[in-house]
Design a protein around this motif. Structure first.
Motif, PDB file in Angstrom:
ATOM      1  N   ASN A   1       0.870  -1.171   0.000  1.00  0.00           N
ATOM      2  CA  ASN A   1       0.000   0.000   0.000  1.00  0.00           C
ATOM      3  C   ASN A   1       0.913   1.229   0.000  1.00  0.00           C
ATOM      4  O   ASN A   1       1.911   1.266   0.720  1.00  0.00           O
ATOM      5  CB  ASN A   1      -0.876   0.023   1.252  1.00  0.00           C
ATOM      6  CG  ASN A   1      -1.833  -1.139   1.300  1.00  0.00           C
ATOM      7  OD1 ASN A   1      -2.271  -1.662   0.273  1.00  0.00           O
ATOM      8  ND2 ASN A   1      -2.170  -1.576   2.501  1.00  0.00           N
TER       9      ASN A   1
ATOM     10  N   GLY B   1       2.925   0.726   3.298  1.00  0.00           N
ATOM     11  CA  GLY B   1       2.466  -0.165   4.341  1.00  0.00           C
ATOM     12  C   GLY B   1       2.226  -1.515   3.680  1.00  0.00           C
ATOM     13  O   GLY B   1       1.831  -1.591   2.531  1.00  0.00           O
ATOM     14  N   ASP B   2       2.494  -2.576   4.395  1.00  0.00           N
ATOM     15  CA  ASP B   2       2.361  -3.903   3.812  1.00  0.00           C
ATOM     16  C   ASP B   2       1.276  -4.690   4.523  1.00  0.00           C
ATOM     17  O   ASP B   2       1.229  -4.700   5.754  1.00  0.00           O
ATOM     18  CB  ASP B   2       3.699  -4.642   3.901  1.00  0.00           C
ATOM     19  CG  ASP B   2       4.759  -3.960   3.065  1.00  0.00           C
ATOM     20  OD1 ASP B   2       5.599  -3.240   3.634  1.00  0.00           O
ATOM     21  OD2 ASP B   2       4.716  -4.137   1.844  1.00  0.00           O
ATOM     22  N   PRO B   3       0.403  -5.314   3.747  1.00  0.00           N
ATOM     23  CA  PRO B   3      -0.646  -6.118   4.367  1.00  0.00           C
ATOM     24  C   PRO B   3      -0.080  -7.120   5.350  1.00  0.00           C
ATOM     25  O   PRO B   3       0.890  -7.817   5.048  1.00  0.00           O
ATOM     26  CB  PRO B   3      -1.300  -6.810   3.163  1.00  0.00           C
ATOM     27  CG  PRO B   3      -1.013  -5.909   2.013  1.00  0.00           C
ATOM     28  CD  PRO B   3       0.340  -5.318   2.284  1.00  0.00           C
ATOM     29  N   GLY B   4      -0.645  -7.180   6.531  1.00  0.00           N
ATOM     30  CA  GLY B   4      -0.159  -8.097   7.553  1.00  0.00           C
ATOM     31  C   GLY B   4       0.867  -7.485   8.475  1.00  0.00           C
ATOM     32  O   GLY B   4       1.205  -8.080   9.502  1.00  0.00           O
ATOM     33  N   TYR B   5       1.360  -6.311   8.156  1.00  0.00           N
ATOM     34  CA  TYR B   5       2.306  -5.613   9.027  1.00  0.00           C
ATOM     35  C   TYR B   5       1.650  -4.341   9.544  1.00  0.00           C
ATOM     36  O   TYR B   5       0.821  -3.747   8.878  1.00  0.00           O
ATOM     37  CB  TYR B   5       3.601  -5.288   8.285  1.00  0.00           C
ATOM     38  CG  TYR B   5       4.407  -6.516   7.953  1.00  0.00           C
ATOM     39  CD1 TYR B   5       4.140  -7.237   6.802  1.00  0.00           C
ATOM     40  CD2 TYR B   5       5.408  -6.963   8.799  1.00  0.00           C
ATOM     41  CE1 TYR B   5       4.860  -8.379   6.494  1.00  0.00           C
ATOM     42  CE2 TYR B   5       6.138  -8.096   8.494  1.00  0.00           C
ATOM     43  CZ  TYR B   5       5.861  -8.798   7.343  1.00  0.00           C
ATOM     44  OH  TYR B   5       6.576  -9.925   7.049  1.00  0.00           O
ATOM     45  N   ASN B   6       2.054  -3.922  10.697  1.00  0.00           N
ATOM     46  CA  ASN B   6       1.344  -2.826  11.341  1.00  0.00           C
ATOM     47  C   ASN B   6       1.922  -1.444  11.054  1.00  0.00           C
ATOM     48  O   ASN B   6       1.188  -0.486  11.028  1.00  0.00           O
ATOM     49  CB  ASN B   6       1.309  -3.044  12.855  1.00  0.00           C
ATOM     50  CG  ASN B   6       0.383  -4.180  13.231  1.00  0.00           C
ATOM     51  OD1 ASN B   6      -0.824  -4.036  13.129  1.00  0.00           O
ATOM     52  ND2 ASN B   6       0.932  -5.291  13.634  1.00  0.00           N
TER      53      ASN B   6
END
Lengths: 112, 110
Positions: A32, A94-99
């Motif tokens: 993202n 931002g990466d899916p699964g990471y906060n």
């Protein structure tokens, strides 16, 4: 590596001129991507975000636009700059699964 | 995303603990508390996040009240390099759109 590249680092442009700021990211695919603007003495304002190639969501209506021609490339543009477009522009991923989000070094734009 | 309230500025003596408060009284049950910091003319840097339990990492500790309406970021031994603007943010865990307020400007004093 979650490295984010932004260029140029600084830019001075006259009112009414066009703008193109580029952001490229390294690391995992399909991140993202986000564009933020920070005016002097203010907090960060989310301008655009993208969850995939060609998918752009605009948060604030204005004379700016964004495009994502490639998975790891995010471009911020304007056809005619306004004085109020001056600020510090930050690209983030931002990466899916990471906060957490990772931010690039930013571009400082001054419109005269 | 819930709104947060932070003091605009704080000072802390070098070597002492810096305690930065944040109010988020409208936080919902599935929203996390995040902290970022921004050193002058750089992009924000992630520090820590939590849901309801206290959290600690190599940078800081996060204390969240039992009712989750407020939290405190603790830098245990502040250094001059910790001088920055600190942002408290609340957002849904799976959704990464982040909205930043104006934060707290922390000045670490020698």
């Amino acid at each position: 590596s979650q490295t984010i590249h932004q260029w140029p680092a600084t830019l001075v442009q006259p009112v009414g001129s066009p703008l193109s700021l580029e952001c490229t990211v390294e690391g995992t695919s399909n991140p993202n991507l986000y564009w933020y603007r920070q005016a002097a003495g203010r907090g960060l304002q989310l301008l655009f975000y993208s969850v995939g190639i060609g998918q752009i969501s605009s948060e604030v209506p204005q004379n700016l636009s964004a495009s994502r021609p490639q998975d790891r490339q995010f471009i911020l543009s304007s056809k005619k700059l306004l004085l109020s477009d001056s600020g510090f522009y930050l690209c983030a991923r931002g990466d899916p699964g990471y906060n957490e989000q990772f931010f690039g070094p930013g571009t400082r734009l001054t419109v005269l | 995303d819930a709104k947060t309230t932070q003091p605009p500025s704080m000072d802390c003596a070098e070597g002492r603990a810096a305690n930065l408060p944040c109010n988020h009284s409208t936080i919902s049950g599935n929203e996390y508390v995040y902290w970022y910091r921004q050193i002058h003319s750089q992009g924000p840097q992630y520090i820590i996040h939590g849901l309801k339990n206290n959290e600690t990492n190599e940078m800081a500790s996060l204390i969240i009240t039992e009712d989750r309406k407020s939290s405190t970021l603790i830098l245990p031994h502040a250094t001059l390099r910790d001088t920055a603007v600190y942002y408290c943010i609340v957002r849904h865990g799976g959704y990464q759109k982040v909205t930043f307020g104006t934060g707290t400007k922390l000045q670490v004093i020698p």
